[in-house]
Design a protein around this motif. Structure first.
Motif, mmCIF file in Angstrom:
data_model
loop_
_atom_site.group_PDB
_atom_site.id
_atom_site.type_symbol
_atom_site.label_atom_id
_atom_site.label_comp_id
_atom_site.label_asym_id
_atom_site.label_seq_id
_atom_site.Cartn_x
_atom_site.Cartn_y
_atom_site.Cartn_z
ATOM 1 N N GLU A 51 -4.452 -0.400 -5.009
ATOM 2 C CA GLU A 51 -4.541 -1.623 -5.806
ATOM 3 C C GLU A 51 -5.786 -1.605 -6.698
ATOM 4 O OE1 GLU A 51 -4.412 -4.665 -2.816
ATOM 5 O OE2 GLU A 51 -2.243 -4.490 -2.555
ATOM 6 N N GLU A 52 -6.908 -1.127 -6.158
ATOM 7 C CA GLU A 52 -8.146 -1.054 -6.940
ATOM 8 C C GLU A 52 -8.059 -0.001 -8.035
ATOM 9 O OE1 GLU A 52 -11.248 -0.453 -4.045
ATOM 10 O OE2 GLU A 52 -10.980 -2.462 -3.195
ATOM 11 N N ALA A 53 -7.393 1.117 -7.760
ATOM 12 C CA ALA A 53 -7.270 2.197 -8.736
ATOM 13 C C ALA A 53 -6.281 1.852 -9.851
ATOM 14 C CB ALA A 53 -6.832 3.483 -8.041
ATOM 15 N N LEU A 54 -5.335 0.955 -9.554
ATOM 16 C CA LEU A 54 -4.307 0.581 -10.523
ATOM 17 C C LEU A 54 -4.328 -0.931 -10.745
ATOM 18 C CD1 LEU A 54 -1.508 2.779 -8.899
ATOM 19 C CD2 LEU A 54 -2.948 3.381 -10.859
ATOM 20 N N PRO A 55 -5.409 -1.452 -11.351
ATOM 21 C CA PRO A 55 -5.563 -2.906 -11.461
ATOM 22 C C PRO A 55 -4.496 -3.587 -12.327
ATOM 23 C CG PRO A 55 -7.206 -1.792 -12.793
ATOM 24 C CD PRO A 55 -6.500 -0.734 -11.988
ATOM 25 N N ASN A 56 -3.854 -2.850 -13.204
ATOM 26 C CA ASN A 56 -2.839 -3.452 -14.068
ATOM 27 C C ASN A 56 -1.445 -3.421 -13.458
ATOM 28 O OD1 ASN A 56 -4.775 -4.019 -16.037
ATOM 29 N ND2 ASN A 56 -4.542 -2.002 -16.951
ATOM 30 N N ALA A 57 -1.300 -2.767 -12.322
ATOM 31 C CA ALA A 57 0.003 -2.698 -11.652
ATOM 32 C C ALA A 57 0.143 -3.867 -10.678
ATOM 33 C CB ALA A 57 0.138 -1.372 -10.911
ATOM 34 N N ASP A 58 1.343 -4.374 -10.564
ATOM 35 C CA ASP A 58 1.639 -5.478 -9.656
ATOM 36 C C ASP A 58 1.481 -5.006 -8.209
ATOM 37 O OD1 ASP A 58 2.846 -8.159 -9.062
ATOM 38 O OD2 ASP A 58 4.409 -6.870 -8.196
ATOM 39 N N LYS A 59 0.772 -5.786 -7.392
ATOM 40 C CA LYS A 59 0.498 -5.406 -6.001
ATOM 41 C C LYS A 59 1.782 -5.247 -5.191
ATOM 42 C CE LYS A 59 -4.073 -7.449 -5.771
ATOM 43 N NZ LYS A 59 -4.995 -8.330 -5.088
ATOM 44 N N VAL A 60 2.741 -6.133 -5.407
ATOM 45 C CA VAL A 60 4.011 -6.048 -4.672
ATOM 46 C C VAL A 60 4.759 -4.773 -5.064
ATOM 47 C CG1 VAL A 60 6.255 -7.144 -4.312
ATOM 48 C CG2 VAL A 60 4.189 -8.546 -4.384
ATOM 49 N N THR A 61 4.700 -4.408 -6.320
ATOM 50 C CA THR A 61 5.367 -3.184 -6.784
ATOM 51 C C THR A 61 4.699 -1.950 -6.184
ATOM 52 O OG1 THR A 61 5.970 -4.320 -8.824
ATOM 53 C CG2 THR A 61 6.174 -1.926 -8.815
ATOM 54 N N ILE A 62 3.371 -1.972 -6.069
ATOM 55 C CA ILE A 62 2.668 -0.851 -5.425
ATOM 56 C C ILE A 62 3.119 -0.741 -3.974
ATOM 57 C CG2 ILE A 62 0.421 0.017 -4.654
ATOM 58 C CD1 ILE A 62 -0.789 -1.274 -7.182
ATOM 59 N N TYR A 63 3.177 -1.873 -3.270
ATOM 60 C CA TYR A 63 3.611 -1.879 -1.872
ATOM 61 C C TYR A 63 5.036 -1.330 -1.752
ATOM 62 C CZ TYR A 63 5.246 -3.514 2.629
ATOM 63 O OH TYR A 63 5.803 -3.564 3.871
ATOM 64 N N ARG A 64 5.929 -1.787 -2.607
ATOM 65 C CA ARG A 64 7.318 -1.307 -2.569
ATOM 66 C C ARG A 64 7.406 0.182 -2.888
ATOM 67 N NH1 ARG A 64 9.810 -6.483 -5.674
ATOM 68 N NH2 ARG A 64 9.952 -7.862 -3.871
ATOM 69 N N THR A 65 6.548 0.630 -3.790
ATOM 70 C CA THR A 65 6.520 2.061 -4.133
ATOM 71 C C THR A 65 6.085 2.883 -2.928
ATOM 72 O OG1 THR A 65 6.106 1.595 -6.460
ATOM 73 C CG2 THR A 65 5.434 3.772 -5.644
ATOM 74 N N ILE A 66 5.048 2.430 -2.231
ATOM 75 C CA ILE A 66 4.590 3.124 -1.016
ATOM 76 C C ILE A 66 5.728 3.189 -0.001
ATOM 77 C CG2 ILE A 66 3.027 2.959 0.977
ATOM 78 C CD1 ILE A 66 1.581 3.896 -1.545
ATOM 79 N N LYS A 67 6.436 2.086 0.190
ATOM 80 C CA LYS A 67 7.568 2.030 1.129
ATOM 81 C C LYS A 67 8.661 3.010 0.705
ATOM 82 C CE LYS A 67 10.277 -0.339 4.222
ATOM 83 N NZ LYS A 67 11.074 0.762 4.715
#
Length: 137
Positions: A42-58
């Motif tokens: 989340e810190e490295a990608l501040p412009n990306a949506d947090k929920v989308t990052i979480y879903r991507t990890i999943k």
């Protein structure tokens, strides 16, 4: 002709659609070959949506693109690894006590033998700590 990034090829190899956020997350995980927490991402990608990052990890976990690393302090980090396609990969992880980076050590052999009768091991969590080469020089 468009140049295809390593991150895109990685996703396509696993038949995962290379969306912009997925490519960004894969590229971040490819940097320094270091395991990263959700907060790190989340810190490295501040412009990306947090929920989308979480879903991507999943999605990456479900498709064996990455594996999770459970640290002794209860924190979970995620790493791209050549052995991620194996659900029960057996290799240690190393966390530097100075910089806090966590790295996979897939070349390190862990012999799994001599378990008591009737014990069936399904996964091994081994985290080593000390000082990494970067911090010790």
């Amino acid at each position: 002709m468009r140049k295809v990034k390593i991150s895109e090829r990685l996703l396509e190899k696993k038949r995962v659609k290379p969306t912009p956020t997925r490519i960004l997350v894969a590229e971040e995980l490819l940097k320094n070959n270091e395991a990263k927490s959700l907060q790190d991402m989340e810190e490295a990608l501040p412009n990306a949506d947090k929920v989308t990052i979480y879903r991507t990890i999943k999605t990456f976990l479900d498709n064996h693109i990455i594996h999770s690393v459970l640290l002794p302090d209860g924190q979970t980090k995620y790493a791209l690894c050549e052995h991620a396609e194996h659900q029960h990969h057996v290799h240690p992880h190393f966390t530097c006590q100075k910089c806090g980076e966590t790295h996979c050590l897939p070349e390190t052999n862990i012999p799994l033998q001599d378990f008591p009768k009737n014990y069936k091991v399904s996964d091994v969590l081994l985290t080593l700590s000390g000082v990494c080469p970067k911090c010790s020089s």
